[in-house]
Design a protein around this motif. Structure first.
Motif, short mmCIF file in Angstrom:
data_model
loop_
_atom_site.label_atom_id
_atom_site.label_comp_id
_atom_site.label_asym_id
_atom_site.label_seq_id
_atom_site.Cartn_x
_atom_site.Cartn_y
_atom_site.Cartn_z
N SER A 175 0.83 -1.22 0.00
CA SER A 175 0.00 0.00 0.00
C SER A 175 0.85 1.26 0.00
O SER A 175 0.33 2.35 -0.21
CB SER A 175 -0.95 -0.01 1.20
OG SER A 175 -0.27 0.39 2.38
N LEU A 176 2.15 1.11 0.25
CA LEU A 176 3.02 2.29 0.20
C LEU A 176 3.35 2.64 -1.25
O LEU A 176 3.48 1.75 -2.10
CB LEU A 176 4.30 2.02 0.99
CG LEU A 176 4.10 2.07 2.52
CD1 LEU A 176 5.32 1.50 3.24
CD2 LEU A 176 3.85 3.51 2.98
N PRO A 177 3.52 3.91 -1.52
CA PRO A 177 3.84 4.32 -2.89
C PRO A 177 5.13 3.66 -3.37
O PRO A 177 6.08 3.49 -2.59
CB PRO A 177 4.03 5.84 -2.76
CG PRO A 177 3.30 6.23 -1.54
CD PRO A 177 3.39 5.07 -0.62
N ALA A 178 5.17 3.26 -4.62
CA ALA A 178 6.40 2.81 -5.31
C ALA A 178 6.84 1.40 -4.98
O ALA A 178 7.85 0.94 -5.53
CB ALA A 178 7.55 3.78 -5.05
N VAL A 179 6.12 0.69 -4.12
CA VAL A 179 6.53 -0.69 -3.81
C VAL A 179 6.13 -1.62 -4.96
O VAL A 179 4.97 -1.67 -5.35
CB VAL A 179 5.93 -1.17 -2.48
CG1 VAL A 179 6.22 -2.65 -2.27
CG2 VAL A 179 6.50 -0.35 -1.34
#
Lengths: 371, 371, 371, 371
Positions: free
Chosen positions: D247-251
């Motif tokens: 859910s974190l950006p860019a993962v």
């Protein structure tokens, strides 16, 4: 497990206490493109505001909302809308006495039982102050109902103590009649029957002078609501509306349509007959209050909620301390001698939130493969 | 979005229609180690069962539950418990008439409005048949309440039509008195006041002969419930109990404690006074019905639900067809002339489910850092 | 609190253990009007079925599904769909040894730590047997994707042990190539590269004879998925897909698009360039795997999952008993020497369930005020 | 339906955009009695803060949190905790160019596809700015883990571009080593291998000068976590942790324990052997990363996440406009040439939130009838 959210698709989460820095609501799931500004919030916040008349608590709050997110160039973006209402007039000194004593009829002991201790300032999270966040969110829900299909939710007082108003047709009650008397004066008690309204005001004035309080009943009518809202089993529209109203402070009972009077009737007296009206099907009467099988029928939705007399009394009452010793208490702070005038916008908000939620839910399920 | 689940921590999900293969419930979140077998389910299923007396629908169902999962060596494992109750006596022919006509007071039109079409056999998902799954789950919840803290939930009928029972003290009503009359005969109507029970039976017999139906009121009392259950705002115990009862078919109104009568009272008349009793704090009276601030106080929880007269009538009623043409309908199938006798175990089940859910929720939050 | 449900709008709840009477799933929120019968379920259940080839466990299960509700005259009604798959070949005797010993790599000790005891027969709820319920539900989700917008989900094996397949274009992989080799024989290992498939079969045969097991990687590609699915923050499409795949037994890692290889790249190497294609906008390359900002872009969605070698081994392994004494264990029962062939339909099901859920969620929010 | 909440029992809901007035989080379900003040929040907010070094975006934000509710006399009350972090340095002018052009690798087009339009200022809700709310909530979760059972969550960078650190034992990595180099200088890149850290800094400096960006991998290790957390099927601990990180950006990818390398192993190589250690049972090795059957085993929980190179580049890239015309874009604003240094506290926060949630869930279910 936690209980600070309400709704499934149009979902609100609130936080805030009576004497903390402020109350906040996050509205998640509001459709994008709804025109929205703080202008849409101030009317209902004003109707709920303390200090609006001599009949209500004299706490002074501007209740000016700040929209923190979710609105861009005057329209909702579809992302969560956070609204903050700061607390201003907290006067904690008024409440210091209650840190050790249980006020009769209040949640003081309940909170100690639940959490082991409590924020005793003004009742903390148990204060009706938290409803400011609900009313702000309810104003957004109302805007959605109006914009999406012209739906309206109107509440009003039909009983205070033993004064009972005469309201023949809930649909005929206008918001103007709820807010303003025929002579142009403010309708302090929000009862659309002017004669009853006058008696209610007199009764509230009398109990206030008597250091007492009085209960009552509010009615809420929602019109223009599409047929088909509500789920067949647990999330019946009546069930979610019932929960919505019972979640408000001081509500002792809820009924819709014919309500408790229906218990005495026979089926042949109670059933509403379907008849054609133009190209739709309506019912000749509306004892079913706009809901059958838990699902809206397109007829007006009519609910009533019984509200208890304010538990805070300036007069002396017996009680116990936290350690169980017998004592007495006088609640000197500021409180409403009758909750009903300010209950009206709270109840409208909760009804609007349920309808907005079920409308979005219905669209999702019915439009996926449907027209 | 969908509405077939109920509860947050002790959570049930149901499926099934009146005339499909069967009804199923999955109970998720039941604590491990609870002794459980089908023996625990059959009593309440029997009290809910159609055909149990001449006062109820004559549909014949064994209602024999099968536990499909979640129990090992006589104890719950903590994994989901699935229970299946097959439908046996479906007699679809009785209902073929209603595929094209809207029965007054029923959900036929609501389902068409919501879904575009419907399973018309016996009302499909709108039939009270679905409550068989709730009652099975409620029996598990009751077992949990008894095992965890000796809690009990007892329901009974206090009104049928204009016959009103006298029940001075809800706590004094025993399950035995609800099920059996003083003379040892079955208490067909589940009213603990024997004189009223007799008049209720006579009234139901009369309306049945008259091809009519009649409504009533049930009261539910939960005892031994710990103080501290319920959440402060939306998930107040009264709100979740209100939703639970409103989610049952035919419920028109719900109240707890003093209920609607509280609207007429003054605060000084309504507040219950806290007093010490041994090492706990109780209230002298119980107008608050065991809930303050939405949280249980440790006093008995007392609720009432108004139930409408059965909508199905053997007598002819006017109505319209799906295409809006005026017609008449007689509902020839099997139906209850009064819903109240079978409503009692349904209402108990829903109340028990709410209490079990809030108990597990409370343990989680309060024991994480607490004692 | 409980964890047996998945999805928000198109929501499934499952129950069942390896050696109980059966496994059941309730699908809540399926839109009405979807053509559905058991015929739609048997293909994927067959692909997941034990005993389908010598490469998988030899447990014999017919896996014949029964639809208990929610379907009427061949179409979904919008009410919950319950599907039951009975367990037949349970052979509890094979597993009696494990009641007291902890199998390495298994959940035996975890369940004891969590619940205090466990249903040790065949791993109970921790057995991959529970995925039969997911695959049944996934088949309904796939039918919805196909019907609503022509979406497809195709999985296949790209690695077993150190045998790595060559799959240049995930979109070009057909279901036929996954199930059948060019010579018409069944593709036992579900790898669309025939040469690699042959080597994988040989490797699995070898580890089986060696009383060992081997891991691998599966790739799943979803095509025809509309742009706009997924929520911006927590419920990003990649987050829900990641959870979906990680929720399957034995999954050790998940990546989408360029995946872990992207960690070594520069932005100028990794960014996909937007270009017009007819009246839509696409990307020249698909390193982003069909998801940007957590939301589908309309490009193919491509995911990979690493699956560990089966923990059950027929060879002797050291371990401890429940009371912590050192011992040895041989898992004599039936198990897959390589999980990958049967993992493919499980992974497809989970991906389809996420996409169906987000599609219904998106319709609800975007169509309420939108076109 | 909406996606701005995370967790079930310890549940957060966030709102806020890059260039709106601020970001807010409501934490619902935090147990009462946890000592808490803004002091507990500032450390992690500082580690996430833009402008902390030359390696990260130069946006200037004080990121001073305000606790709006849920804390009284220095302790959590059990009611919802709202935390507000205002945006200060918004500089909307930097981003005006992107209102009409789709930045490669960004969510601009995704938001238009989903909502029909978007708040284009700084990416709106798609900006990593929203993680400030997560990090504030994560700090509360960390405090809960430490207070309840001494649990700790430590993240660090193990790869930037093709520079790979050597970290033999995740448990041995101290927070001090992550924040400070052996020479006492700040560890700008948060890599506990000083030699690799130096090379990473050089690489990031180089790509920044080259108007480019670079990806990497972070590892997160949680120690002191009790055995028994996680649910057997959908809400496996690995599934919720996987969702949390995705859910974190860019993962782009997530793995735990042996991860993708496990695909190449045999079962006999991969299984960790249980052995007694004092009065508990541990495993000799930790290839299973602290999770078996989706449930924590008491061994350290070890996860890795692949992070893509920042999509924003100062150099010119081809793209299209909203109306599909070919154009070019240079993202002149402020952005991180490498996301990894600031990703560490974000990842720690998400892992801590999952562990806190599952701990409260486990207490609820296991203590209801248990010890």
């Amino acid at each position: 497990m936690p209980g600070s959210s309400f709704g499934e698709a149009f979902r609100i989460t609130t936080a805030g206490e009576s004497h903390g820095p402020g109350n906040v609501v996050i509205i998640d799931g509001c459709p994008p493109g709804l025109p929205l500004s703080t202008e849409d919030l101030v009317s209902d916040l004003g109707r709920r505001r303390p200090g609006q008349s001599r009949l209500v608590t004299q706490r002074k709050e501007a209740d000016a909302p700040e929209i923190l997110s979710g609105v861009f160039e005057g329209k909702t973006t579809g992302t969560p809308i956070a609204i903050l209402v700061r607390n201003v007039d907290q006067r904690s000194r008024d409440y210091s006495d209650i840190s050790d004593k249980y006020r009769p009829g209040h949640a003081d002991k309940s909170f100690d039982d639940k959490y082991g201790f409590r924020d005793y300032r003004g009742g903390g999270r148990a204060s009706a102050r938290e409803t400011v966040a609900r009313v702000a969110a309810g104003a957004v829900a109302k805007k959605l109902l109006r914009t999406a299909f012209g739906g309206r939710v109107t509440g009003y007082v039909i009983q205070v103590g033993d004064v009972v108003a005469t309201v023949d047709d809930p649909v005929a009650v206008t918001e103007a009649a709820v807010e303003t008397l025929p002579d142009g004066e403010p309708n302090l008690v929000r009862c659309p029957d002017p004669l009853a309204a006058q008696k209610m005001v007199e009764l509230i004035d009398a109990v206030r002078k008597d250091q007492d309080s009085v209960g009552g009943v509010a009615e809420i009518c929602a019109t223009g609501i599409p047929a088909g809202l509500g789920e067949p089993v647990f999330d019946k529209l009546k069930a979610d509306l019932g929960k919505a109203l019972f979640s408000l402070p001081a509500v002792l009972g809820v009924e819709y349509g014919i309500g408790f009077r229906g218990a005495s009737l026979r089926g042949s007296e109670n059933n509403d007959i379907f008849v054609p009206e133009g190209d739709r099907v309506v019912t000749e009467t509306n004892r079913h209050g706009g809901i059958l099988g838990g699902i809206s029928t397109g007829m007006p939705i009519v609910l009533r909620a019984a509200v208890k007399p304010t538990s805070s009394l300036s007069r002396e009452q017996r009680t116990v301390t936290r350690s169980g010793e017998v004592t007495t208490i006088q609640t000197k702070g500021r409180h409403d001698p009758c909750l009903l005038p300010r209950f009206v916008p709270m109840a409208e908000a909760m009804v609007a939130l349920v309808l907005a939620d079920h409308y979005v839910r219905w669209i999702g399920q019915s439009r996926t493969l449907g027209p």
